[in-house]
Design an enzyme around this catalytic site. Structure first.
Site, PDB file in Angstrom:
ATOM      1  N   SER A 146       0.890   4.058  -1.794  1.00 22.17           N
ATOM      2  CA  SER A 146      -0.083   3.016  -2.067  1.00 22.17           C
ATOM      3  C   SER A 146      -0.774   3.407  -3.363  1.00 22.17           C
ATOM      4  CB  SER A 146      -1.085   2.958  -0.909  1.00 22.17           C
ATOM      5  OG  SER A 146      -2.121   2.050  -1.201  1.00 22.17           O
ATOM      6  N   LYS A 172       3.601   0.244  -3.098  1.00 21.62           N
ATOM      7  CA  LYS A 172       2.619  -0.808  -2.829  1.00 21.62           C
ATOM      8  C   LYS A 172       1.536  -0.677  -3.869  1.00 21.62           C
ATOM      9  CE  LYS A 172      -1.155  -0.642   0.610  1.00 21.62           C
ATOM     10  NZ  LYS A 172      -1.445  -0.519   2.069  1.00 21.62           N
ATOM     11  N   LYS A 174      -2.354  -2.046  -4.978  1.00 21.67           N
ATOM     12  CA  LYS A 174      -3.546  -2.760  -4.561  1.00 21.67           C
ATOM     13  C   LYS A 174      -3.794  -3.859  -5.572  1.00 21.67           C
ATOM     14  CE  LYS A 174      -5.050  -0.267  -1.051  1.00 21.67           C
ATOM     15  NZ  LYS A 174      -5.251  -0.871   0.281  1.00 21.67           N
ATOM     16  N   ASP A 199      -1.198  -5.199  -1.668  1.00 21.82           N
ATOM     17  CA  ASP A 199      -2.228  -5.207  -0.624  1.00 21.82           C
ATOM     18  C   ASP A 199      -3.509  -5.752  -1.244  1.00 21.82           C
ATOM     19  OD1 ASP A 199      -3.994  -4.771   1.458  1.00 21.82           O
ATOM     20  OD2 ASP A 199      -3.598  -2.616   1.641  1.00 21.82           O
ATOM     21  N   GLU A 224       0.089  -7.865   1.846  1.00 19.94           N
ATOM     22  CA  GLU A 224      -0.739  -7.353   2.930  1.00 19.94           C
ATOM     23  C   GLU A 224      -2.147  -7.939   2.868  1.00 19.94           C
ATOM     24  OE1 GLU A 224      -0.477  -3.073   3.011  1.00 19.94           O
ATOM     25  OE2 GLU A 224      -2.169  -2.866   4.375  1.00 19.94           O
ATOM     26  N   ASP A 249      -3.147  -6.302   8.265  1.00 16.97           N
ATOM     27  CA  ASP A 249      -3.708  -4.963   8.437  1.00 16.97           C
ATOM     28  C   ASP A 249      -5.067  -5.140   9.137  1.00 16.97           C
ATOM     29  OD1 ASP A 249      -5.169  -2.586   8.056  1.00 16.97           O
ATOM     30  OD2 ASP A 249      -4.631  -2.301   5.971  1.00 16.97           O
ATOM     31  N   LYS A 273      -2.394   1.053  12.088  1.00 17.37           N
ATOM     32  CA  LYS A 273      -3.183   2.244  11.749  1.00 17.37           C
ATOM     33  C   LYS A 273      -3.802   2.762  13.038  1.00 17.37           C
ATOM     34  CE  LYS A 273      -4.413   0.970   7.028  1.00 17.37           C
ATOM     35  NZ  LYS A 273      -5.440   0.355   6.171  1.00 17.37           N
ATOM     36  N   GLY A 301      -2.111   3.848   6.053  1.00 17.83           N
ATOM     37  CA  GLY A 301      -2.832   5.094   5.768  1.00 17.83           C
ATOM     38  C   GLY A 301      -4.285   4.819   5.451  1.00 17.83           C
TER      39      GLY A 301
HETATM   40  O1  OSB Z   1      -5.715  -1.212   3.228  1.00 17.12           O
HETATM   41  O2  OSB Z   1      -4.121   0.126   3.521  1.00 17.12           O
HETATM   42  C1  OSB Z   1      -5.285  -0.073   3.194  1.00 17.12           C
HETATM   43  C2  OSB Z   1      -6.847   3.187   1.914  1.00 17.12           C
HETATM   44  C3  OSB Z   1      -8.134   3.031   2.352  1.00 17.12           C
HETATM   45  C4  OSB Z   1      -8.493   1.886   3.012  1.00 17.12           C
HETATM   46  C5  OSB Z   1      -7.549   0.881   3.239  1.00 17.12           C
HETATM   47  C6  OSB Z   1      -6.239   1.037   2.822  1.00 17.12           C
HETATM   48  C7  OSB Z   1      -5.899   2.190   2.113  1.00 17.12           C
HETATM   49  C8  OSB Z   1      -4.579   2.448   1.560  1.00 17.12           C
HETATM   50  C9  OSB Z   1      -4.245   3.897   1.377  1.00 17.12           C
HETATM   51  O3  OSB Z   1      -3.835   1.594   1.149  1.00 17.12           O
HETATM   52  C10 OSB Z   1      -2.999   4.309   2.010  1.00 17.12           C
HETATM   53  C11 OSB Z   1      -2.868   5.812   2.060  1.00 17.12           C
HETATM   54  O4  OSB Z   1      -3.585   6.489   2.812  1.00 17.12           O
HETATM   55  O5  OSB Z   1      -1.998   6.314   1.338  1.00 17.12           O
HETATM   56 MG    MG Z   2      -4.133  -2.490   3.844  1.00 14.22          MG
END
Ligand code: OSB
Ligand code: MG
Length: 382
Positions: A146, A172, A174, A199, A224, A249, A273, A301
């Site tokens: 991510s 992925k 953001k 995401d 996402e 999510d 999660k 994650g």
């Molecule tokens: O939305 O998946 C998410 C990290 C913090 C809060 C929300 C998210 C995330 C990530 C990180 O996308 C994923 C990771 O831990 O590698």
């Molecule tokens: Mg997410």
């Protein structure tokens, strides 16, 4: 004479629980549509029964931006409600924990921190790896990364190149308003076939439908959580209007959410999660339902340290976890992890599932003490 214990039936009686808050600086800040994180404030939970101990990690964020829980609300709920319900109580197995917490609404990240520690305790007590205890089968799990919002397109491309070079199976990124089309265009120009997804962390609304139609052209694996964190209705409308699969999510807190979202057509994929759904018992239920209904799921994650990462690895061995998850090497986030060895990724972009009992990773107690800012001990008086 008392009844002998059933074969293989171990009785858990929680004699003590320790909460510990550690602060871990991230190697680089992580930016999502809701903000930047520089330092993680993580609660580690240690539970003890007889000779055995188990560890859990709370995935709540520092601020109530991803979910309503925070490190401090979790500390409060664990201390004042969850731990008192559990201390001194007899349980046949960790699967019974969810029922003990049943009357307490929400606060699933706080619950999961303790619930996952109990599963680890049970696995150690039985001398089996945690992944086996929950019914997992995969021995090597596919990994994705991510990538947070970057300051420039060039910076983003550099990150993508380096992660692809490490062998990760999918990328992925953001996205947020104004950081969607251009970054994707740039990545697709250089990596036309890369398994790629985005995401949005709830940054958009149904008024952005033309933007989502434009995103269809990038051949993404999924989008996402494009819409509100608590929505499954508008997502169903959006999913009917676009080709790219929607993955939920934030909207999914338990099996019933997953079932309703699937039945309404709100998503075609689900990110699971452990913290968001309250722990392993619910993960196993969601895995079963999604496997039977052929809904692909993957492990999300929350910038976990090694303890939470090890729990994520165990969950990812369940048969329904068919897509690469956001489970990656510790060193992408932390210079020094809470476990030894740190979690590493093979050149095939996979993590080899450990065979040792419980988590399968040893805790780095020295590192953990150095990072500790507060602890609280709870001891059963029975
Ligand atoms: O939305 O998946 C998410 C990290 C913090 C809060 C929300 C998210 C995330 C990530 C990180 O996308 C994923 C990771 O831990 O590698
Ligand atoms: Mg997410």
């Amino acid at each position: 004479m008392g009844t002998p214990a059933k074969e293989g039936c171990i009785l858990i009686n929680i004699r003590s629980v320790q909460l510990r808050e550690i602060r871990l600086p991230l190697v680089h800040f992580f930016e999502t549509s809701f903000g930047r994180t520089y330092v993680r404030r993580i609660i580690l939970v240690r539970v003890e029964s007889g000779e055995n101990a188990g560890y859990g990690e709370c995935t709540a964020g520092e601020d109530p931006l991803y979910s309503s829980e925070t490190t401090d609300t979790a500390w409060h709920v664990l201390s004042d409600f969850l731990i008192p319900r559990l201390l001194g109580r007899d349980l046949e197995n960790a699967a019974e924990t969810a029922a003990v917490f049943g009357p307490i609404r929400g606060n699933r990240m706080a619950k999961a921190a303790l619930e996952t520690a109990l599963w680890e305790l049970e696995a150690r007590g039985r001398g089996v790896p945690l992944w086996k205890l929950i019914g997992g089968t995969l021995r090597e799990i596919p990994c994705g990364v991510s990538i947070g919002i970057q300051e420039s397109i060039d910076g983003l491309l550099e990150k993508v190149r380096s992660e692809v070079g490490e062998g990760y199976r999918r990328v992925k990124i953001k996205i947020k308003r104004g950081w969607e089309v251009e970054p994707l265009r740039a990545i697709r120009e250089e990596f036309p076939d890369l398994p790629l997804m985005v995401d949005a962390n709830s940054a958009f609304t149904l008024e952005d439908i033309t933007l989502f139609r434009r995103l269809d052209r990038f051949g993404l694996m999924m989008i996402e959580q494009p819409l509100a964190h608590d929505d499954i209705v508008d997502h169903a409308v959006l999913q009917r209007e676009i080709q790219t699969p929607i993955c939920l999510d934030e909207s999914i807190h338990h099996l019933d959410d997953a079932r309703k979202a699937f039945e309404m057509g709100s998503c075609r994929i689900i990110n699971v999660k452990l913290g968001r759904i309250g722990g392993f018992a619910e993960a196993v239920r969601i895995n079963q339902y999604c496997f039977l209904n052929r809904i692909p799921i993957w492990c999300g994650g929350m910038l976990e340290s090694g303890v939470g990462r090890a729990h994520n690895i165990a969950m990812s061995t369940l048969a329904g976890f068919v897509l690469p998850g956001d489970v990656s090497a510790s060193r992408r986030y932390y210079e020094e992890d809470t476990v030894i060895p740190p979690v590493t990724v093979t050149s095939r972009g996979t993590i080899m599932v450990p065979d040792d009992p419980g988590l399968g990773y040893a805790l780095d107690h020295e590192r953990i003490s150095r990072a500790t800012v507060r602890t609280r001990d709870f001891v059963s008086d029975s």
